[in-house]
Motif scaffolding. Structure first.
Motif, short mmCIF file in Angstrom:
data_model
loop_
_atom_site.label_atom_id
_atom_site.label_comp_id
_atom_site.label_asym_id
_atom_site.label_seq_id
_atom_site.Cartn_x
_atom_site.Cartn_y
_atom_site.Cartn_z
N LYS A 12 0.82 -1.21 0.00
CA LYS A 12 0.00 0.00 0.00
C LYS A 12 0.86 1.26 0.00
O LYS A 12 0.47 2.29 -0.59
CB LYS A 12 -0.96 0.00 1.19
CG LYS A 12 -0.31 -0.14 2.55
CD LYS A 12 -1.38 -0.20 3.63
CE LYS A 12 -0.78 -0.45 5.02
NZ LYS A 12 -0.25 -1.84 5.12
N TRP A 13 2.02 1.21 0.64
CA TRP A 13 2.89 2.39 0.68
C TRP A 13 3.61 2.58 -0.64
O TRP A 13 3.78 3.72 -1.11
CB TRP A 13 3.89 2.25 1.83
CG TRP A 13 3.22 2.03 3.14
CD1 TRP A 13 3.29 0.92 3.94
CD2 TRP A 13 2.32 2.93 3.83
NE1 TRP A 13 2.52 1.06 5.06
CE2 TRP A 13 1.92 2.29 5.02
CE3 TRP A 13 1.84 4.21 3.54
CZ2 TRP A 13 1.04 2.90 5.92
CZ3 TRP A 13 0.97 4.82 4.44
CH2 TRP A 13 0.59 4.16 5.61
N TRP A 73 -11.63 -3.39 1.39
CA TRP A 73 -10.52 -2.44 1.40
C TRP A 73 -9.62 -2.63 0.19
O TRP A 73 -9.11 -1.66 -0.39
CB TRP A 73 -9.71 -2.60 2.69
CG TRP A 73 -10.32 -1.93 3.87
CD1 TRP A 73 -11.15 -2.48 4.80
CD2 TRP A 73 -10.18 -0.56 4.24
NE1 TRP A 73 -11.53 -1.55 5.73
CE2 TRP A 73 -10.94 -0.35 5.42
CE3 TRP A 73 -9.48 0.52 3.70
CZ2 TRP A 73 -11.02 0.89 6.04
CZ3 TRP A 73 -9.55 1.76 4.33
CH2 TRP A 73 -10.32 1.92 5.49
N ASN A 74 -9.42 -3.87 -0.22
CA ASN A 74 -8.62 -4.14 -1.41
C ASN A 74 -9.27 -3.56 -2.66
O ASN A 74 -8.60 -3.00 -3.52
CB ASN A 74 -8.42 -5.65 -1.58
CG ASN A 74 -7.44 -6.24 -0.58
OD1 ASN A 74 -6.23 -6.11 -0.72
ND2 ASN A 74 -7.96 -6.90 0.44
N VAL A 112 2.54 1.58 -3.64
CA VAL A 112 1.53 2.02 -4.60
C VAL A 112 1.16 3.48 -4.36
O VAL A 112 1.05 4.27 -5.32
CB VAL A 112 0.30 1.11 -4.53
CG1 VAL A 112 -0.87 1.72 -5.32
CG2 VAL A 112 0.62 -0.28 -5.05
N SER A 113 0.98 3.86 -3.12
CA SER A 113 0.64 5.26 -2.81
C SER A 113 1.73 6.20 -3.30
O SER A 113 1.44 7.28 -3.86
CB SER A 113 0.42 5.43 -1.31
OG SER A 113 -0.68 4.66 -0.86
N ALA A 147 -3.14 -6.69 -0.58
CA ALA A 147 -2.84 -5.40 0.04
C ALA A 147 -3.30 -5.37 1.49
O ALA A 147 -2.57 -4.90 2.37
CB ALA A 147 -3.49 -4.26 -0.75
N PHE A 148 -4.50 -5.89 1.75
CA PHE A 148 -5.06 -5.84 3.10
C PHE A 148 -5.52 -7.20 3.61
O PHE A 148 -5.99 -7.31 4.74
CB PHE A 148 -6.25 -4.87 3.15
CG PHE A 148 -5.86 -3.45 2.88
CD1 PHE A 148 -5.37 -2.64 3.88
CD2 PHE A 148 -5.98 -2.92 1.60
CE1 PHE A 148 -5.00 -1.32 3.62
CE2 PHE A 148 -5.62 -1.61 1.33
CZ PHE A 148 -5.13 -0.81 2.34
N ALA A 208 -5.36 3.05 -6.73
CA ALA A 208 -4.19 2.74 -7.58
C ALA A 208 -4.50 3.00 -9.04
O ALA A 208 -3.59 3.26 -9.85
CB ALA A 208 -3.78 1.28 -7.38
N ILE A 255 -3.42 -6.66 -6.09
CA ILE A 255 -4.48 -6.26 -5.16
C ILE A 255 -5.76 -7.05 -5.42
O ILE A 255 -6.52 -7.33 -4.48
CB ILE A 255 -4.73 -4.74 -5.28
CG1 ILE A 255 -3.48 -3.96 -4.88
CG2 ILE A 255 -5.91 -4.32 -4.39
CD1 ILE A 255 -3.50 -2.50 -5.30
N PHE A 282 -8.87 0.23 -2.55
CA PHE A 282 -7.48 0.62 -2.77
C PHE A 282 -7.09 0.42 -4.23
O PHE A 282 -6.30 1.20 -4.78
CB PHE A 282 -6.55 -0.19 -1.86
CG PHE A 282 -5.12 0.28 -1.90
CD1 PHE A 282 -4.79 1.55 -1.45
CD2 PHE A 282 -4.12 -0.53 -2.40
CE1 PHE A 282 -3.47 2.01 -1.50
CE2 PHE A 282 -2.80 -0.09 -2.44
CZ PHE A 282 -2.48 1.20 -1.99
#
Length: 296
Positions: A18-19, A78-79, A21-22, A70-71, A86, A65, A82
């Motif tokens: 997640k970090w 949440w996936n 990708v962010s 991811a989660f 993305a 994802i 997210f």
């Protein structure tokens, strides 16, 4: 798994995804600001050389994802959200539809009218010469987008509508702030780098039969660093719940199952062989009849 139960410990979410990708998403937003005053030739240059590479990498993050890495499986929603985040630099809503069809790619690999990754009969018939195959590679984003609607149309989901609305909203914000050029930069990068581009060699490398009897191939070259290890494709199909960052460990643990399988070392060489080898083309896929999972 019976021989190497430790592989089970590799399953589960990747806490770093997640970090990473962010960071990629915000890098593209910064790039939108930086390209807003460039001439059109530089817009397309940077779209192909930089932004499109990030966007293609983001589509492969979305691929990961879609497997809830991811989660985790317990946070499936949440996936999905997210993945829509993305998706933003890609410029075109994509993630929700990809998830819907990618399940079938794993469940019915090579399934006629089920696995929309397989080219249509028209594609196999028409794109059969080097020049036409080169054109087909360039047009891959178009075929990947439209083929599902022809081969296996499915009802539009609420998540797809949400994906489209969020994407349109962000595109309009970018247009309002910085004009049309950043939008073209994002979308052109996506189209160009999912078409005739070295990274796009993975589309061909994964399931085209370069050797008869082998329908899935891994790639162990350096571009895995940019693509969330999508090249470890045999390993991925064996263990889709293992995130890309841990797939090399699968190969290391169970080396005797993978080391002797045919594999690729260069996606550029894959593209070259696809275009100029008369024995390889869009028809070079295994196609089988599959029964639906519910038995119908």
């Amino acid at each position: 798994l019976a021989k190497y139960p430790e592989i089970k410990t590799l399953m589960g979410p990747d806490p770093h995804l997640k970090w990473i990708v962010s960071g990629m998403v915000f890098t593209q937003f910064l790039a939108c600001y930086l390209v807003k005053d460039l001439s059109w030739k530089w817009i397309f240059f940077w779209a192909y050389a930089f932004g499109g590479c990030i966007n293609h990498s983001l589509t492969l993050a979305i691929h990961d994802i879609s497997h809830n890495v991811a989660f985790g499986n317990k946070q499936a929603r949440w996936n999905r959200w997210f993945a829509i985040f993305a998706n933003l630099p890609v410029g075109i809503p994509y993630s929700a539809s990809f998830k819907k069809y990618h399940i079938d790619h794993h469940r019915y690999l090579g399934g006629d009218s089920l696995d929309v990754d397989i080219p249509t009969d028209f594609e196999g018939w028409f794109f059969c010469t080097p020049l036409r195959k080169l054109l087909w590679l360039f047009l891959q984003p178009l075929f990947y987008s439209l083929r599902p609607l022809y081969v296996n149309p499915k009802a539009i989901t609420q998540m797809e509508i949400f994906n489209a609305l969020v994407q349109l909203f962000v595109d309009l914000i970018i247009y309002y702030l910085w004009g049309l050029k950043p939008i073209i930069y994002l979308i052109a990068g996506t189209i160009l780098c999912m078409g005739l581009h070295p990274i796009s060699g993975h589309f061909i490398a994964e399931h085209y039969m370069f050797l008869k009897g082998y329908e899935t191939y891994s790639y162990y070259g350096p571009l895995n660093w940019l693509t969330f290890n999508v090249g470890y494709h045999m390993e991925h199909h064996d263990f889709p719940s293992i995130p890309g960052c841990r797939l090399p460990m699968v190969k290391k643990i169970a080396a005797e199952y993978y080391d002797n399988l045919p594999h690729h070392q260069s996606w550029i060489r894959v593209l070259w062989d696809f275009v100029f080898d008369d024995t390889i083309g869009p028809y070079s896929r295994v196609k089988r009849l599959c029964k639906l999972a519910n038995g119908s």
